[in-house]
Scaffold this active site. Sequence first.
Site, PDB file in Angstrom:
ATOM      1  N   SER A  52       6.914  18.830  23.064  1.00 37.26           N
ATOM      2  CA  SER A  52       5.762  17.788  22.731  1.00 37.26           C
ATOM      3  C   SER A  52       6.736  16.739  21.866  1.00 37.26           C
ATOM      4  CB  SER A  52       4.350  18.109  21.995  1.00 37.26           C
ATOM      5  OG  SER A  52       3.550  16.878  22.434  1.00 37.26           O
ATOM      6  N   TRP A  53       6.397  16.358  20.871  1.00 36.59           N
ATOM      7  CA  TRP A  53       7.296  15.574  19.656  1.00 36.59           C
ATOM      8  C   TRP A  53       8.110  15.726  19.365  1.00 36.59           C
ATOM      9  CZ3 TRP A  53       8.880  11.630  17.730  1.00 36.59           C
ATOM     10  CH2 TRP A  53       9.818  11.889  15.897  1.00 36.59           C
TER      11      TRP A  53
ATOM     12  N   GLY B 274       3.800  17.126  17.164  1.00 39.41           N
ATOM     13  CA  GLY B 274       2.677  16.069  15.948  1.00 39.41           C
ATOM     14  C   GLY B 274       3.417  14.939  16.297  1.00 39.41           C
TER      15      GLY B 274
ATOM     16  N   ASP C 180       0.322  16.937  33.045  1.00 41.74           N
ATOM     17  CA  ASP C 180       0.246  16.763  31.351  1.00 41.74           C
ATOM     18  C   ASP C 180      -0.793  15.201  31.893  1.00 41.74           C
ATOM     19  OD1 ASP C 180       0.597  15.908  29.104  1.00 41.74           O
ATOM     20  OD2 ASP C 180       2.472  16.902  29.130  1.00 41.74           O
TER      21      ASP C 180
ATOM     22  N   HIS D  34      -0.344  19.829  29.342  1.00 42.24           N
ATOM     23  CA  HIS D  34       0.039  19.684  27.898  1.00 42.24           C
ATOM     24  C   HIS D  34       0.405  20.334  27.224  1.00 42.24           C
ATOM     25  CE1 HIS D  34       2.533  16.976  25.013  1.00 42.24           C
ATOM     26  NE2 HIS D  34       2.203  17.392  24.226  1.00 42.24           N
TER      27      HIS D  34
END
Length: 324
Positions: A115-116, A43, A270, A298
């Site tokens: 990711s985050w 996120g 990505d 990604h």
Amino acid sequence: MSGLYPEIEPHDMGMLDVGDGNLVYWEVCGNPTGKAAVMFHGGPGSGCVPGWRRYFNPAAYRVVLFDQRGCGRSAPHASDPAVDLTLNTTQHLIADIERLRDHLHIERWLVAGGSWGTTLALAYAERFPERVSEMVLFSIATTSKREVRWLTRDVGRYFPAEWVRFRDGAPAAERDGDLVAAYDRLLHDPDPAVRTKAARDWCRWEDSHVGVRSNHRPDPRYDDPRFRMAFARLVTHYWHHAAFLEDGALMRDAGRLAGVPGILIHGRLDIGSPLDIPWQLSHAWPGSELIAIDNAGHGAGQPGIRDAVLSAIDGFALPLKSGD
């Protein structure tokens, strides 16, 4: 690799009071006496989904999933414009994670994230390396100012029409400036119509820059107004403040992870999070290994990334050889 493990349900769950009026949803599944592991979702604001349970061998792992402050099943929910995000920072999330670990009586755990979630995982592990047994990170990002600018402006060179649409969602006077700051203001506008449009425009761009393949399908989560608003508010909040971290600190302090085995998995295609970030991290983190996946973009759903994540987590579940 045959694929994900079968679907399972949690055998324990709850809402942990972490202070500041926040309750964090958590769940535990798999083997109650197995090796402890925790998943950090992306996120910011995505929340943990049941599919993450299937990356862990349920006979080997005691798996902890949780929703970070303000999203998923945690409360209060950031989709509510009345929810103040001042007390939602990386430092607060790290404190929440430690409170959860202590609540579950876990000494050390394997930390996985994407990711985050890799930014949060690195920040947590560099603060508490003694609490982390191993790390499996994929689609790596450190949420530096350079990375935020790339994601909101420079990567538009690959998606010109989509980026112009995203840029034009900001007021004309702000289109040549800080687009994250512009959207952050729009998402706090007193007019609900302004907030709704800003959330839709932001999430549409989020979905665009991960679409590197002709068969890309829009993420259905963005169809949910509640998810869309919370996601947009939290992402802009964290990106506007460069993850509430000193710029470049995660890379600078990666040496603190010496002795913590880590596998970094990243797609060569990505575009939103270029390969140079995990490459630099692998050189700054003694004992880490970078696995670059050809023809992958990604996220864990990309070709090759899922299998690499599964293989890495399975590998850490195996008993150590004598002398290791």
